[in-house]
Design a protein around this motif. Structure first.
Motif, PDB file in Angstrom:
ATOM      1  N   UNK A   1       0.837  -1.228  -0.011  1.00 31.25           N
ATOM      2  CA  UNK A   1       0.005  -0.069   0.000  1.00 31.25           C
ATOM      3  C   UNK A   1       0.756   1.264   0.075  1.00 31.25           C
ATOM      4  N   UNK A   2       1.886   1.283   0.839  1.00 24.28           N
ATOM      5  CA  UNK A   2       2.730   2.345   0.666  1.00 24.28           C
ATOM      6  C   UNK A   2       3.680   2.611  -0.598  1.00 24.28           C
ATOM      7  N   UNK A   3       3.605   1.594  -1.264  1.00 23.29           N
ATOM      8  CA  UNK A   3       4.275   1.495  -2.526  1.00 23.29           C
ATOM      9  C   UNK A   3       3.396   2.414  -3.666  1.00 23.29           C
ATOM     10  N   UNK A   4       1.955   2.179  -3.376  1.00 26.55           N
ATOM     11  CA  UNK A   4       0.953   2.941  -4.104  1.00 26.55           C
ATOM     12  C   UNK A   4       0.854   4.305  -3.913  1.00 26.55           C
ATOM     13  N   UNK A   5       1.739   4.706  -2.949  1.00 23.95           N
ATOM     14  CA  UNK A   5       1.616   6.303  -2.769  1.00 23.95           C
ATOM     15  C   UNK A   5       1.444   6.643  -1.237  1.00 23.95           C
ATOM     16  N   UNK A   6       0.948   5.847  -0.175  1.00 23.42           N
ATOM     17  CA  UNK A   6       1.103   6.046   1.196  1.00 23.42           C
ATOM     18  C   UNK A   6       2.311   5.891   1.692  1.00 23.42           C
ATOM     19  N   UNK A   7       2.175   6.125   2.979  1.00 22.44           N
ATOM     20  CA  UNK A   7       3.776   5.808   4.036  1.00 22.44           C
ATOM     21  C   UNK A   7       3.101   5.564   5.266  1.00 22.44           C
ATOM     22  N   UNK A   8       4.255   5.075   6.019  1.00 21.60           N
ATOM     23  CA  UNK A   8       4.160   4.876   7.473  1.00 21.60           C
ATOM     24  C   UNK A   8       3.531   6.172   8.133  1.00 21.60           C
ATOM     25  N   UNK A   9       4.438   7.281   7.826  1.00 24.35           N
ATOM     26  CA  UNK A   9       3.718   8.257   8.402  1.00 24.35           C
ATOM     27  C   UNK A   9       2.370   8.780   8.188  1.00 24.35           C
ATOM     28  N   UNK A  10       1.897   8.982   7.013  1.00 22.91           N
ATOM     29  CA  UNK A  10       0.571   9.135   6.478  1.00 22.91           C
ATOM     30  C   UNK A  10      -0.391   8.015   7.136  1.00 22.91           C
ATOM     31  N   UNK A  11      -0.168   6.785   7.386  1.00 25.51           N
ATOM     32  CA  UNK A  11      -0.879   6.062   7.752  1.00 25.51           C
ATOM     33  C   UNK A  11      -1.230   6.488   9.611  1.00 25.51           C
ATOM     34  N   UNK A  12      -0.295   6.665  10.122  1.00 25.91           N
ATOM     35  CA  UNK A  12       0.033   7.200  11.522  1.00 25.91           C
ATOM     36  C   UNK A  12      -0.986   8.401  11.551  1.00 25.91           C
ATOM     37  N   UNK A  13      -0.714   9.372  10.845  1.00 26.54           N
ATOM     38  CA  UNK A  13      -1.343  10.660  10.815  1.00 26.54           C
ATOM     39  C   UNK A  13      -2.884  10.507  10.555  1.00 26.54           C
ATOM     40  N   UNK A  14      -3.307   9.703   9.758  1.00 23.34           N
ATOM     41  CA  UNK A  14      -4.299   9.721   9.179  1.00 23.34           C
ATOM     42  C   UNK A  14      -4.780  10.609   8.060  1.00 23.34           C
ATOM     43  N   UNK A  15      -6.000  10.703   7.427  1.00 23.42           N
ATOM     44  CA  UNK A  15      -6.050  11.479   6.190  1.00 23.42           C
ATOM     45  C   UNK A  15      -7.787  12.112   6.293  1.00 23.42           C
ATOM     46  N   UNK A  16      -8.099  13.057   6.971  1.00 28.95           N
ATOM     47  CA  UNK A  16      -9.455  13.441   7.111  1.00 28.95           C
ATOM     48  C   UNK A  16     -10.088  13.590   5.427  1.00 28.95           C
ATOM     49  N   UNK A  17      -9.393  14.145   4.513  1.00 24.54           N
ATOM     50  CA  UNK A  17      -9.929  14.169   3.179  1.00 24.54           C
ATOM     51  C   UNK A  17     -10.437  12.811   2.732  1.00 24.54           C
ATOM     52  N   UNK A  18      -9.838  11.512   3.215  1.00 21.75           N
ATOM     53  CA  UNK A  18     -10.455  10.289   3.063  1.00 21.75           C
ATOM     54  C   UNK A  18     -11.502   9.646   4.100  1.00 21.75           C
ATOM     55  N   UNK A  19     -11.552  10.485   5.121  1.00 19.06           N
ATOM     56  CA  UNK A  19     -12.404   9.987   6.105  1.00 19.06           C
ATOM     57  C   UNK A  19     -11.714   9.044   6.950  1.00 19.06           C
ATOM     58  N   UNK A  20     -10.556   9.020   7.191  1.00 19.22           N
ATOM     59  CA  UNK A  20      -9.765   8.192   7.673  1.00 19.22           C
ATOM     60  C   UNK A  20      -8.791   8.869   9.182  1.00 19.22           C
ATOM     61  N   UNK A  21      -9.444   7.965  10.008  1.00 16.46           N
ATOM     62  CA  UNK A  21      -8.698   8.580  11.294  1.00 16.46           C
ATOM     63  C   UNK A  21      -7.175   7.954  11.430  1.00 16.46           C
ATOM     64  N   UNK A  22      -6.425   8.436  12.233  1.00 13.70           N
ATOM     65  CA  UNK A  22      -5.029   8.331  12.387  1.00 13.70           C
ATOM     66  C   UNK A  22      -4.709   7.157  13.557  1.00 13.70           C
ATOM     67  N   UNK A  23      -3.662   6.929  14.073  1.00 14.12           N
ATOM     68  CA  UNK A  23      -3.512   5.982  14.864  1.00 14.12           C
ATOM     69  C   UNK A  23      -3.099   6.646  16.232  1.00 14.12           C
ATOM     70  N   UNK A  24      -4.120   6.820  17.402  1.00 18.33           N
ATOM     71  CA  UNK A  24      -3.857   7.245  18.528  1.00 18.33           C
ATOM     72  C   UNK A  24      -2.345   6.702  19.146  1.00 18.33           C
ATOM     73  N   UNK A  25      -1.877   5.463  19.194  1.00 20.40           N
ATOM     74  CA  UNK A  25      -0.639   5.051  19.825  1.00 20.40           C
ATOM     75  C   UNK A  25       0.499   5.764  18.832  1.00 20.40           C
ATOM     76  N   UNK A  26       0.373   5.847  17.875  1.00 20.66           N
ATOM     77  CA  UNK A  26       1.251   6.466  16.871  1.00 20.66           C
ATOM     78  C   UNK A  26       2.267   5.625  16.361  1.00 20.66           C
TER      79      UNK A  26
END
Length: 282
Positions: free
Chosen positions: A219-244
């Motif tokens: 999934x990261x190879x398709x344009x996401x990243x570890x940091x983006x997953x942890x931060x979340x993406x409000x534009x995609x209605x996706x929460x981040x990860x509270x434990x970071x």
């Protein structure tokens, strides 16, 4: 030290109370990631493990790792039996499970981990992508659970854990095929649990969030990243990860082993999310 690239090395330290001495458990999707971590932790707790996967090279690496977990301890690798298996083939599933029991003795439990991810917006999703997700993530779970349930029911003991996903209950844009197939696997497992409960057999679900596996890295190879997953993406209605942090495979495996163990003897039909709070434990 346990690292994301070193699944299962927690072994006994992760489960001081969960003893699987001489129990025989089947693990699907065991060649890598969460499945490999489950297999290695079970072996470290004294289990006899039948590990199956389509990836024969990965199963070979699992043999090597099982021996390395306890250098000079030949019985560790001797307790591991492997075979190639496509869970989409019901006949082959029955055949391999019969071979596993002939080699390792009667089954006491199952960790159904095999799964695939197909990404894509619904409007662009192909029939083949949709079908592949359901064939492996839902129908494959049915094939393996059915074959194991028939055996456990006769003996009136055992436990089954299906590894699903937090996407089964939380919508994800671009993941409709995966989320729907995992929702099917989750609800199937609950129904199976109701049917097997009178026979003393428990069925539970572990629903991971983002975990550092080959699937996540793709999934990261398709344009996401570890940091983006942890931060979340409000534009995609996706929460981040509270434990970071992204989960390690051994952290998910720890939850699987708990639910397979006698420590969870009064838990069935439960869906345990292990996602660092990413779905607010809904």
């Amino acid at each position: 030290m346990n690292t994301p690239s070193d699944p299962g090395r927690l072994g006994a330290a992760a489960h001081p109370l969960a003893d699987f001495q001489d129990r025989h458990l089947l693990v699907t999707g065991a060649a890598s990631g969460i499945g490999a971590a489950v297999a290695r932790q079970l072996i470290a707790r004294g289990a006899r493990v039948s590990a199956v996967d389509l990836d024969e090279a990965g199963l070979g690496r699992l043999h090597t790792h099982a021996a390395q977990d306890a250098p000079g301890h030949a019985s560790r690798s001797a307790r591991l039996w492997t075979a190639p298996l496509d869970v989409r083939d019901a006949g082959r599933v029955d055949q391999v499970i019969a071979q596993a029991e002939a080699a390792q003795g009667p089954l006491h439990g199952l960790a159904s981990v095999a799964g695939v991810l197909e990404m894509g917006e619904v409007a662009e999703l192909t029939d083949a992508q949709w079908q592949r997700c359901f064939d492996i993530n839902a129908t494959g779970v049915f094939h393996v659970c059915r074959a194991v349930a028939r055996r456990l029911r006769e003996r009136r003991e055992g436990a089954i854990v299906t590894v699903s996903s937090n996407a089964a209950t939380t919508p994800r844009a671009g993941m409709a095929a995966y989320a729907a197939s995992k929702a099917a696997a989750t609800q199937f497992s609950r129904c199976l649990g109701l049917e097997l409960a009178p026979h003393g057999i428990r069925v539970n679900i572990v629903s991971p969030g983002s975990t550092d596996t080959a699937m996540q890295q793709a999934m990261w190879a398709l344009g996401s990243s570890r940091e983006a997953v942890i931060a979340g993406d409000p534009g995609r209605w996706r929460l981040g990860i509270p434990l970071a942090k992204i989960a390690r495979p051994d952290e998910i495996a720890a939850a699987v082993l708990f639910l397979l163990s006698d420590q969870a003897s009064h838990i069935t039909l439960h869906d345990l999310r292990v996602d660092g709070g990413a779905t607010l434990d809904r």
